[in-house]
Design an enzyme around this catalytic site. Structure first.
Site, PDB file in Angstrom:
ATOM      1  N   GLY A  49       0.817  -1.215   0.000  1.00 24.19           N
ATOM      2  CA  GLY A  49       0.000   0.000   0.000  1.00 24.19           C
ATOM      3  C   GLY A  49       0.843   1.254   0.000  1.00 24.19           C
ATOM      4  NE  ARG A  50       3.197   2.576   5.311  1.00 22.18           N
ATOM      5  CZ  ARG A  50       3.356   3.187   6.445  1.00 22.18           C
ATOM      6  NH1 ARG A  50       3.593   4.455   6.468  1.00 22.18           N
ATOM      7  NH2 ARG A  50       3.292   2.511   7.548  1.00 22.18           N
ATOM      8  CE  LYS A  66       6.844   0.894   6.010  1.00 22.35           C
ATOM      9  NZ  LYS A  66       7.149  -0.093   7.042  1.00 22.35           N
ATOM     10  NE  ARG A  86       5.655  -7.650   2.110  1.00 23.42           N
ATOM     11  CZ  ARG A  86       5.810  -6.742   3.056  1.00 23.42           C
ATOM     12  NH1 ARG A  86       5.180  -6.870   4.201  1.00 23.42           N
ATOM     13  NH2 ARG A  86       6.579  -5.698   2.858  1.00 23.42           N
ATOM     14  N   GLY A 134      -0.533   6.050   1.254  1.00 27.24           N
ATOM     15  CA  GLY A 134       0.708   5.568   0.644  1.00 27.24           C
ATOM     16  C   GLY A 134       1.952   6.284   1.128  1.00 27.24           C
ATOM     17  CG  ASP A 189       0.101  -8.291   6.258  1.00 32.75           C
ATOM     18  OD1 ASP A 189      -0.434  -8.905   7.198  1.00 32.75           O
ATOM     19  OD2 ASP A 189       0.249  -7.053   6.267  1.00 32.75           O
TER      20      ASP A 189
HETATM   21  P1  AMP Z   1       1.167  -3.119   8.219  1.00 29.51           P
HETATM   22  O1  AMP Z   1       0.463  -4.083   9.124  1.00 29.51           O
HETATM   23  O2  AMP Z   1       1.517  -1.815   8.851  1.00 29.51           O
HETATM   24  O3  AMP Z   1       2.353  -3.742   7.580  1.00 29.51           O
HETATM   25  O4  AMP Z   1       0.156  -2.693   7.053  1.00 29.51           O
HETATM   26  C1  AMP Z   1      -0.857  -3.522   6.562  1.00 29.51           C
HETATM   27  C2  AMP Z   1      -1.295  -3.089   5.190  1.00 29.51           C
HETATM   28  O5  AMP Z   1      -1.677  -1.712   5.171  1.00 29.51           O
HETATM   29  C3  AMP Z   1      -0.239  -3.241   4.114  1.00 29.51           C
HETATM   30  O6  AMP Z   1      -0.889  -3.686   2.952  1.00 29.51           O
HETATM   31  C4  AMP Z   1       0.289  -1.854   3.944  1.00 29.51           C
HETATM   32  O7  AMP Z   1       0.826  -1.635   2.682  1.00 29.51           O
HETATM   33  C5  AMP Z   1      -0.949  -0.995   4.193  1.00 29.51           C
HETATM   34  N1  AMP Z   1      -0.623   0.337   4.689  1.00 29.51           N
HETATM   35  C6  AMP Z   1      -0.134   0.674   5.898  1.00 29.51           C
HETATM   36  N2  AMP Z   1       0.039   2.004   5.991  1.00 29.51           N
HETATM   37  C7  AMP Z   1      -0.341   2.537   4.800  1.00 29.51           C
HETATM   38  C8  AMP Z   1      -0.392   3.857   4.244  1.00 29.51           C
HETATM   39  N3  AMP Z   1      -0.020   4.937   4.941  1.00 29.51           N
HETATM   40  N4  AMP Z   1      -0.830   3.994   2.975  1.00 29.51           N
HETATM   41  C9  AMP Z   1      -1.234   2.943   2.257  1.00 29.51           C
HETATM   42  N5  AMP Z   1      -1.209   1.676   2.713  1.00 29.51           N
HETATM   43  C10 AMP Z   1      -0.768   1.466   3.966  1.00 29.51           C
HETATM   44 MG    MG Z   2       3.156  -4.708   6.377  1.00 28.56          MG
END
Ligand code: AMP
Ligand code: MG
Length: 521
Positions: A102-103, A122, A199, A135, A269
């Protein structure tokens, strides 16, 4: 600046044919092409010279405008096609469907000294997987990821690396504690480096959609490129691959337990297929030894990802990976066997790691009791894990329980609590420990040298990262480099840095960012 570019992921695996960057479900594809967002005013704050060298960059390269532009997303390297990966995952025990980068935006792969490295930004803007988010990433979480990735490597823990930490020049809106108090923060971008960022969730997404063909393509690709000892393409290869992931995952989490690292968000993930520590979000380091501790406020209620649960959660996550790979093998038994083996290997590896921390070279059955008793009394009064184990190597076979306890004083947060019951517990344990040391062949000196190579003197304590963040928010980046340099030699005495070998200061006990961290980053 000359990178030896050799892309494979986006050359060999199926791409999303839709080039539109809008948020959507992406099927039958391993990734979607995306272009990083143009940053308003990019500037590089810190570079890891070691990681730069790994990918073939010199110090002069890292100081060039090209470096700044490429690693903040202002410029795409000629001949490359940046992309975001599609993956799914179990979040906090529940299947969450498609997640994806997502980012994170993968820039390219390079090969240097026969080693493949993927370079990934990132916080460089939205992708089809950004769901409801922007993102982007903020300075505080990016400082934490940059410093901790490098610190973990020097601690000997398998991890993704961080090449650079930069400001985008954009403002990013965040609600740090999810309590309705949103504020603008400085946007930042980290360039992560790892052989691959695949992952568990990359496999799970295809399995959840019964897309066996693409699951197989991804698995064969992963084996061919990252598990060269396995011949790909057969059911046996998928089982061997799973067994190897089991081993690598166990090894990684045993290291986490050794150094007192709590990942904080062990969703599937966030589990690297290569057994690397990945996605440094609301992670934390144990200060007081407490198996129930988690830094993640989002997980405060159930503490699913607490320190004492990480080895069990890794197993749970491996079950989910097994479920995905089952589709390729259609026989549960080999997976069950591998998961059983995780349990029996863990039952050996964990006590061995603790033996190492205690400096017990010989194997004595009663060590299990000695370890279990220690784990209990460490929690009777708040005892700093890092300081305790580091000081433990100063105990000699000549010590009495009282003189030994004297040597450990600095580890206790409330030394006045060491009265009556607790004092008796410590004296009894230390007496047993000293008697046990007397059975060792090695000298006190040799044992200390060994223990000091297992028990770090310096880790990135939560408050240390926060001090670096507070300074950085005010435009001072010196502490980032000071901590980066300090944490390159976590096992060395570094007498000149004695101030960092100390318990968490009281002001940090309940401060946001020190003891409490949310997923907001
Ligand atoms: P995480 O558990 O923090 O690794 O994030 C879980 C999901 O949310 C992953 O698919 C990330 O890419 C997405 N994600 C987290 N923060 C953001 C953000 N600021 N913008 C877009 N996607 C995000
Ligand atoms: Mg993550």
């Amino acid at each position: 600046m000359q990178l030896n570019i050799q892309d494979t992921f986006n050359k060999k695996l199926p791409a999303d044919p839709n080039k539109n960057n809008g948020r959507r479900q992406v099927f039958e594809s391993c990734f979607s092409y995306v272009t990083p967002k143009t940053p308003a005013q990019p500037s590089v704050l810190h570079v890891s010279e070691e990681t730069a060298a790994l990918v073939g960059l010199t110090k002069v390269d890292t100081q060039s405008p090209d470096f700044r532009d490429i690693f903040t997303g202002a410029k795409v390297i000629d001949g490359t096609n940046p992309f975001a990966m599609c993956y799914g995952g179990h979040q906090f025990g529940n299947w969450a469907g498609q997640l994806g980068d997502g980012r994170a935006i993968n820039l390219t792969e390079v090969v240097e000294k026969n080693q493949r490295w993927a370079l990934q930004l990132k916080g460089a803007g939205p992708t089809p997987y950004s769901r409801s988010a922007d993102g982007l990433a903020v300075l505080r979480s990016s400082v934490r990821e940059h410093l901790c990735s490098e610190a973990m490597f020097h601690l000997g823990v398998p991890t993704t690396r961080s090449l650079s930490l930069s400001l985008s020049g954009d403002q990013v809106l965040r609600d740090v504690l999810y309590n309705g108090n949103s504020a603008y923060e400085k946007g930042a971008i980290v360039c992560r480096v790892a052989p691959s960022f695949i992952r568990f969730g990359n496999f799970q997404i295809f399995a959840s959609r019964r897309d066996k063909a693409n699951l197989q393509k991804l698995t064969d690709y992963t084996i061919q490129n990252f598990f060269p000892e396995i011949e790909s393409g057969t059911k046996e290869s998928y089982i061997a691959f799973f067994n190897s992931v089991v081993d690598k995952t166990l090894k990684m989490v045993i290291h986490w337990q050794r150094v007192g690292f709590v990942h904080g968000v062990m969703n599937t993930d966030n589990m690297s297929i290569l057994g690397l520590t990945i996605d440094f979000g609301p992670y934390g380091w144990l200060e007081g030894y407490d198996k129930g501790w988690t830094p993640n406020t989002t997980d405060r209620q159930h503490k699913r990802y607490r320190y004492g649960n990480q080895l069990s959660i890794a197993l749970w996550n491996l079950y989910q990976l097994a479920n995905a790979l089952y589709i390729l093998v259609e026989d549960a038994k080999p997976f069950e066997d591998a998961l059983e083996r995780y349990k029996s290997d863990y039952a050996k590896a964990y006590p061995q790691m603790m033996r190492d921390k205690l400096g017990l070279a010989q194997k004595v059955d009663k060590d299990f009791e000695l370890i279990a008793e220690l784990e209990e009394i460490l929690e009777l009064t708040e005892t700093d894990m890092t300081v305790f184990f580091r000081l433990l190597s100063n105990i000699t076979t000549e010590d009495t329980a009282s003189s030994a306890l004297e040597k450990l004083q600095k580890a206790f947060y409330e030394p006045e609590e060491l009265i009556r019951g607790i004092l008796a517990n410590w004296q009894a344990w230390l007496s047993n420990y000293i008697v046990r040391l007397q059975k060792e062949d090695q000298s006190d000196f040799a044992r200390k040298a060994f223990m000091d190579s297992v028990n770090p003197k310096f880790v990135l304590r939560n408050y240390m990262a926060q001090l670096a963040i507070d300074a950085a928010e005010n435009g001072n980046y010196d502490l980032i480099d000071e901590l980066y340099q300090l944490l390159k030699l976590p096992y060395a005495e570094q007498k000149e840095h004695e101030k960092w070998f100390a318990k968490r200061p009281e002001w940090a006990r309940h401060k946001v960012g020190c003891s409490m961290l949310s997923c907001s980053s």
